[in-house]
Structure formats: C-alpha cells, structure tokens
Design a protein around this motif. Structure first.
Motif, PDB file in Angstrom:
ATOM      1  N   PRO A  19      41.664  87.143  13.372  1.00  0.00           N
ATOM      2  CA  PRO A  19      41.927  86.942  14.801  1.00  0.00           C
ATOM      3  C   PRO A  19      42.824  88.020  15.405  1.00  0.00           C
ATOM      4  O   PRO A  19      43.742  88.532  14.754  1.00  0.00           O
ATOM      5  CB  PRO A  19      42.637  85.586  14.831  1.00  0.00           C
ATOM      6  CG  PRO A  19      43.358  85.527  13.518  1.00  0.00           C
ATOM      7  CD  PRO A  19      42.413  86.184  12.530  1.00  0.00           C
ATOM      8  N   ALA A  20      42.568  88.346  16.658  1.00  0.00           N
ATOM      9  CA  ALA A  20      43.384  89.317  17.401  1.00  0.00           C
ATOM     10  C   ALA A  20      44.362  88.546  18.279  1.00  0.00           C
ATOM     11  O   ALA A  20      44.140  88.385  19.472  1.00  0.00           O
ATOM     12  CB  ALA A  20      42.489  90.215  18.259  1.00  0.00           C
ATOM     13  N   VAL A  21      45.443  88.066  17.685  1.00  0.00           N
ATOM     14  CA  VAL A  21      46.322  87.144  18.406  1.00  0.00           C
ATOM     15  C   VAL A  21      47.493  87.817  19.110  1.00  0.00           C
ATOM     16  O   VAL A  21      48.306  87.146  19.731  1.00  0.00           O
ATOM     17  CB  VAL A  21      46.861  86.046  17.462  1.00  0.00           C
ATOM     18  CG1 VAL A  21      45.729  85.139  16.998  1.00  0.00           C
ATOM     19  CG2 VAL A  21      47.591  86.654  16.267  1.00  0.00           C
ATOM     20  N   ASP A  22      47.591  89.147  19.036  1.00  0.00           N
ATOM     21  CA  ASP A  22      48.718  89.848  19.667  1.00  0.00           C
ATOM     22  C   ASP A  22      48.235  91.103  20.376  1.00  0.00           C
ATOM     23  O   ASP A  22      48.044  92.149  19.756  1.00  0.00           O
ATOM     24  CB  ASP A  22      49.772  90.208  18.618  1.00  0.00           C
ATOM     25  CG  ASP A  22      51.049  90.761  19.248  1.00  0.00           C
ATOM     26  OD1 ASP A  22      51.077  90.930  20.485  1.00  0.00           O
ATOM     27  OD2 ASP A  22      52.017  91.013  18.502  1.00  0.00           O
ATOM     28  N   SER A  51      49.951  92.767  22.398  1.00  0.00           N
ATOM     29  CA  SER A  51      51.069  93.686  22.633  1.00  0.00           C
ATOM     30  C   SER A  51      51.106  94.795  21.587  1.00  0.00           C
ATOM     31  O   SER A  51      51.902  95.726  21.704  1.00  0.00           O
ATOM     32  CB  SER A  51      52.400  92.924  22.610  1.00  0.00           C
ATOM     33  OG  SER A  51      52.786  92.602  21.289  1.00  0.00           O
ATOM     34  N   ARG A  52      50.247  94.679  20.559  1.00  0.00           N
ATOM     35  CA  ARG A  52      50.176  95.674  19.482  1.00  0.00           C
ATOM     36  C   ARG A  52      51.491  95.800  18.706  1.00  0.00           C
ATOM     37  O   ARG A  52      51.907  96.887  18.310  1.00  0.00           O
ATOM     38  CB  ARG A  52      49.765  97.043  20.021  1.00  0.00           C
ATOM     39  CG  ARG A  52      48.331  97.099  20.564  1.00  0.00           C
ATOM     40  CD  ARG A  52      48.095  98.420  21.275  1.00  0.00           C
ATOM     41  NE  ARG A  52      46.693  98.706  21.546  1.00  0.00           N
ATOM     42  CZ  ARG A  52      46.011  98.216  22.566  1.00  0.00           C
ATOM     43  NH1 ARG A  52      46.605  97.370  23.401  1.00  0.00           N
ATOM     44  NH2 ARG A  52      44.742  98.544  22.751  1.00  0.00           N
ATOM     45  N   ALA A  53      52.133  94.661  18.469  1.00  0.00           N
ATOM     46  CA  ALA A  53      53.411  94.679  17.768  1.00  0.00           C
ATOM     47  C   ALA A  53      53.256  94.655  16.255  1.00  0.00           C
ATOM     48  O   ALA A  53      54.200  94.974  15.541  1.00  0.00           O
ATOM     49  CB  ALA A  53      54.262  93.479  18.211  1.00  0.00           C
ATOM     50  N   GLY A  54      52.087  94.274  15.755  1.00  0.00           N
ATOM     51  CA  GLY A  54      51.906  94.094  14.323  1.00  0.00           C
ATOM     52  C   GLY A  54      51.942  95.386  13.528  1.00  0.00           C
ATOM     53  O   GLY A  54      51.647  96.472  14.039  1.00  0.00           O
ATOM     54  N   ASP A  55      52.264  95.264  12.257  1.00  0.00           N
ATOM     55  CA  ASP A  55      52.406  96.414  11.368  1.00  0.00           C
ATOM     56  C   ASP A  55      51.057  97.037  11.002  1.00  0.00           C
ATOM     57  O   ASP A  55      50.886  98.253  11.049  1.00  0.00           O
ATOM     58  CB  ASP A  55      53.134  95.961  10.101  1.00  0.00           C
ATOM     59  CG  ASP A  55      53.388  97.100   9.123  1.00  0.00           C
ATOM     60  OD1 ASP A  55      53.944  98.128   9.540  1.00  0.00           O
ATOM     61  OD2 ASP A  55      53.029  96.963   7.946  1.00  0.00           O
ATOM     62  N   SER A  56      50.081  96.206  10.643  1.00  0.00           N
ATOM     63  CA  SER A  56      48.831  96.744  10.094  1.00  0.00           C
ATOM     64  C   SER A  56      48.002  97.499  11.113  1.00  0.00           C
ATOM     65  O   SER A  56      47.139  98.298  10.745  1.00  0.00           O
ATOM     66  CB  SER A  56      47.988  95.606   9.500  1.00  0.00           C
ATOM     67  OG  SER A  56      47.583  94.697  10.511  1.00  0.00           O
ATOM     68  N   ILE A  57      48.248  97.276  12.389  1.00  0.00           N
ATOM     69  CA  ILE A  57      47.483  97.985  13.420  1.00  0.00           C
ATOM     70  C   ILE A  57      47.753  99.487  13.344  1.00  0.00           C
ATOM     71  O   ILE A  57      46.951 100.309  13.799  1.00  0.00           O
ATOM     72  CB  ILE A  57      47.809  97.410  14.813  1.00  0.00           C
ATOM     73  CG1 ILE A  57      46.694  97.732  15.802  1.00  0.00           C
ATOM     74  CG2 ILE A  57      49.127  97.908  15.327  1.00  0.00           C
ATOM     75  CD1 ILE A  57      46.820  97.002  17.113  1.00  0.00           C
ATOM     76  N   TYR A  58      48.866  99.837  12.724  1.00  0.00           N
ATOM     77  CA  TYR A  58      49.210 101.255  12.517  1.00  0.00           C
ATOM     78  C   TYR A  58      48.974 101.665  11.058  1.00  0.00           C
ATOM     79  O   TYR A  58      48.415 102.728  10.792  1.00  0.00           O
ATOM     80  CB  TYR A  58      50.667 101.498  12.913  1.00  0.00           C
ATOM     81  CG  TYR A  58      50.956 101.042  14.326  1.00  0.00           C
ATOM     82  CD1 TYR A  58      50.568 101.818  15.417  1.00  0.00           C
ATOM     83  CD2 TYR A  58      51.580  99.816  14.575  1.00  0.00           C
ATOM     84  CE1 TYR A  58      50.792 101.390  16.717  1.00  0.00           C
ATOM     85  CE2 TYR A  58      51.818  99.383  15.875  1.00  0.00           C
ATOM     86  CZ  TYR A  58      51.418 100.173  16.940  1.00  0.00           C
ATOM     87  OH  TYR A  58      51.639  99.737  18.228  1.00  0.00           O
ATOM     88  N   PRO A  66      48.430  84.765  21.920  1.00  0.00           N
ATOM     89  CA  PRO A  66      48.810  83.389  21.568  1.00  0.00           C
ATOM     90  C   PRO A  66      49.761  83.276  20.384  1.00  0.00           C
ATOM     91  O   PRO A  66      50.285  82.190  20.132  1.00  0.00           O
ATOM     92  CB  PRO A  66      47.460  82.719  21.277  1.00  0.00           C
ATOM     93  CG  PRO A  66      46.517  83.835  20.975  1.00  0.00           C
ATOM     94  CD  PRO A  66      46.968  84.989  21.819  1.00  0.00           C
ATOM     95  N   ILE A  67      50.021  84.364  19.664  1.00  0.00           N
ATOM     96  CA  ILE A  67      51.007  84.321  18.598  1.00  0.00           C
ATOM     97  C   ILE A  67      52.386  83.952  19.146  1.00  0.00           C
ATOM     98  O   ILE A  67      53.233  83.412  18.426  1.00  0.00           O
ATOM     99  CB  ILE A  67      51.072  85.679  17.850  1.00  0.00           C
ATOM    100  CG1 ILE A  67      51.963  85.588  16.605  1.00  0.00           C
ATOM    101  CG2 ILE A  67      51.550  86.792  18.767  1.00  0.00           C
ATOM    102  CD1 ILE A  67      51.464  84.641  15.555  1.00  0.00           C
ATOM    103  N   SER A 114      47.923  91.985  10.002  1.00  0.00           N
ATOM    104  CA  SER A 114      49.211  91.450  10.439  1.00  0.00           C
ATOM    105  C   SER A 114      49.044  90.275  11.406  1.00  0.00           C
ATOM    106  O   SER A 114      49.797  89.302  11.343  1.00  0.00           O
ATOM    107  CB  SER A 114      50.048  92.547  11.105  1.00  0.00           C
ATOM    108  OG  SER A 114      50.491  93.494  10.161  1.00  0.00           O
ATOM    109  N   ASP A 115      48.061  90.365  12.291  1.00  0.00           N
ATOM    110  CA  ASP A 115      47.828  89.249  13.209  1.00  0.00           C
ATOM    111  C   ASP A 115      47.478  87.985  12.431  1.00  0.00           C
ATOM    112  O   ASP A 115      47.953  86.884  12.745  1.00  0.00           O
ATOM    113  CB  ASP A 115      46.688  89.594  14.171  1.00  0.00           C
ATOM    114  CG  ASP A 115      47.116  90.533  15.285  1.00  0.00           C
ATOM    115  OD1 ASP A 115      47.965  91.416  15.011  1.00  0.00           O
ATOM    116  OD2 ASP A 115      46.617  90.393  16.419  1.00  0.00           O
ATOM    117  N   SER A 116      46.641  88.144  11.409  1.00  0.00           N
ATOM    118  CA  SER A 116      46.237  86.999  10.594  1.00  0.00           C
ATOM    119  C   SER A 116      47.423  86.427   9.826  1.00  0.00           C
ATOM    120  O   SER A 116      47.629  85.208   9.788  1.00  0.00           O
ATOM    121  CB  SER A 116      45.138  87.411   9.618  1.00  0.00           C
ATOM    122  OG  SER A 116      44.004  87.894  10.310  1.00  0.00           O
ATOM    123  N   VAL A 117      48.201  87.301   9.202  1.00  0.00           N
ATOM    124  CA  VAL A 117      49.360  86.865   8.422  1.00  0.00           C
ATOM    125  C   VAL A 117      50.379  86.174   9.322  1.00  0.00           C
ATOM    126  O   VAL A 117      50.949  85.128   8.963  1.00  0.00           O
ATOM    127  CB  VAL A 117      49.993  88.080   7.708  1.00  0.00           C
ATOM    128  CG1 VAL A 117      51.362  87.724   7.140  1.00  0.00           C
ATOM    129  CG2 VAL A 117      49.075  88.577   6.598  1.00  0.00           C
TER     130      VAL A 117
END
Length: 328
Positions: A203-206, A208-215, A248-249, A272-275
């Motif tokens: 899921p793409a729950v953020d 704001s692109r704050a998660g670690d794995s997106i980078y 929604p995170i 990261s979104d999933s975790v």
C-alpha cells in the motif's frame, strides 16, 4: 546526518541477482532490468497526461477481452449514484455467495480505469473466491482528491447494503491500498461498521514521501522504475500530504480496523509504507500480519512478466489467512 536536509552519499555499486530466490524469480528480475521506464509528462500538462494514461491503458485492454470470454467467470456491471461497479465471481461459486471482496485497484491513482478494473477483479475472484466488487473510482487528471476516496466510500456503503459487515473483505493494492485505509478512516468517522478483514498489497499510505525505502530502494524496485511517478502528485493536487485522508498512515487506527494482512517485498519501493502501517495497526491493538517476500518488487514478481514460486507461496499464505478471517 544532523538535520532533515542531510543525506547519506553512497558510491556507485552493482547489486547482483540474489541466490536466495528461485530461478524463475531471478529470471523475472533480469527481465525487469531490461525494461525501459515510462516517459512521464510534465505535471502541469493535463492533455499530455490524458494521452499518456489512455496509451498505457490501451496495452491492457486485450486482457479484459480474455477475462470476458472466460466461461468460469461471471462478470456484471452495476451503477450506484453515478458510480460504476463491476462484480466478478467464479461461475462455480454459489449464486448467493455471502462473501464480498471490495477491491480497490492500484495504478498510481491514474491508471486501470473503466472496464480495466475487471482485470484485478477477475484475478482476485479466481484466486480467492467470493463476489468481487470493483468500483471504477474517478481519477486524475480530471478528478483529483477527494473524488476517488468519495467513490470508494460509496462503494463500501453499497457493499454494506448487500452483505453483512463481517463477510466483507476490503482489499487494495498500491494506490488502492491508500484508498482502502483512508476509506476505513472515513467509514468509521461516518459511523459505519468495520468490515471483517482487510488485505493491503504494497500500500501507498504516505504521500508525503517520508518513508525510508522510497529512497533506499530507488532503482532496485524494477516495477516502480520511475519512483512513485507523477500520479500521486496529480491526485494530491495542492492539498496537505499529511492529511490522513491523503496519507492515511497519519490517521487514528485505534478503532474501525479489522484483522489486516499486509504484503510487501524487500525490493518494494513502498516497503516502508507497508512496514509502518503494519506497525501502526499493531500499536493500536489491531490483529495484523506482515508478509515480506525475499527480493520481491512492488506488487510481486508476476508484474515483471513471469509468475514465480515466490508468487505462489505468497498467494498460498494469504489464502490460509483468509480461511480464518474471511471464511467461505
């Protein structure tokens, strides 16, 4: 790294095909490495986005024809207050199956609209059974937030009129996972009962692109080769990315959420979104399970063109979970 602007600089490196996965999975990754990414239009060029989306969706239309010709599937179309919903169920299932799977499709908030929603609905019906209800929710560039979320809530209300809440599975993949979690926030706030189970596939729950794995997984995820792309930005428009209806995170998980199964992979850009959503659910006391596939990219290996042993294993694990939380 002492502030938000600090970055960790890594040298260029080569990442080998892992020896920890099957030969078919290795072949899928190799196939994905040879694919070229999509060329995305400028965010402010709406006509170019319409053309781009139409061209992408056209590549999927032959699959719709194949599913419509499948004698083992019953496909129907419903309309509810201007919203089109597709219902798909196995021909072998009981005519009045008591289970519904409200499936919110993925596609970066912009792809897989119209009758293309039949594709993920048909796959879900064949693998998991039940009556799959797949809303053709409105999407950018013509319909940014909150159109899709409004439509998904309307689809949930439709499901509640025809099925008992405990017999409803809500499932969402990628952008659909965002909408599934945001919709349940709104459903609870509207006084609606929670469903019996929730399945979130990468899921793409953020937004704001704050998660670690997106980078960290940029370039490693061979499905999301363009990163998150421009679709989420078109959906977001000028709204606050920290709004729980968009990301929604950041919402309240203390009530309104049923037992939840989250699936991701170690090479998923949205790992990261999933975790994080799994952790948020667990922290709120919700029964939640997390499946992480070794070397699996966003959505699974099959998206790269080859269904693998790892895809079969992931599916079998979900079926075991559904047998407990969404029984026939």
């Amino acid at each position: 790294m002492r502030d938000d602007n600090a970055t960790l600089k890594l040298p260029a490196r080569e990442i080998p095909l892992p020896r920890s996965i099957s030969e078919t999975a290795r072949a899928a990754l190799l196939q994905g490495a040879n694919r070229s990414g999509l060329s995305l239009p400028a965010l402010d060029d709406m006509d170019a986005w319409r053309d781009h989306i139409h061209a992408f969706d056209d590549t999927l239309r032959p699959a719709v024809d194949l599913f419509r010709q499948n004698a083992n599937l019953i496909i129907e179309q419903e309309h509810c207050d201007g919203l089109t919903l597709y219902q798909v169920r196995p021909e072998s299932s009981a005519l009045h199956d008591k289970r519904a799977n409200l499936l919110l499709h993925g596609g970066a908030f912009v792809y897989v609209g119209g009758e293309l929603v039949i594709i993920p609905a048909a796959v879900a019906a064949m693998h998991y059974g039940g009556v799959v209800i797949a809303p053709d929710y409105r999407m950018p560039p013509d319909h940014p937030f909150p159109a899709a979320l409004d439509d998904c809530l309307a689809a949930y209300q439709y499901a509640l009129k025809h099925f008992e809440p405990e017999n409803i599975l809500v499932s969402g993949e990628s952008a659909g996972g965002n909408l599934a979690v945001a919709m349940l926030h709104r459903a609870r706030d509207s006084g609606l009962p929670k469903p019996g189970a929730l399945f979130l596939n990468t899921p793409a729950v953020d937004l704001s692109r704050a998660g670690d794995s997106i980078y960290v997984n940029q370039g490693v995820d061979l499905v999301l080769t363009n990163g998150v792309g421009g679709g989420p930005d078109l959906y977001l428009a000028e709204n606050d990315p920290y709004d729980p209806c968009l990301s929604p995170i950041y919402g309240d998980f203390s009530t309104g959420f049923p037992p939840t199964y989250v699936r991701t992979g170690t090479r998923d850009l949205l790992l990261s979104d999933s975790v994080r959503v799994h952790a948020a659910l667990r922290k709120a006391g919700v029964e939640a399970d997390l499946y992480v596939g070794e070397a699996m990219p966003h959505g699974g290996f099959a998206i790269l063109g080859t269904e693998t042993e790892e895809d079969f294993d992931a599916r079998a694990d979900l079926i075991r979970w559904l047998s407990k939380h969404w029984p026939a």
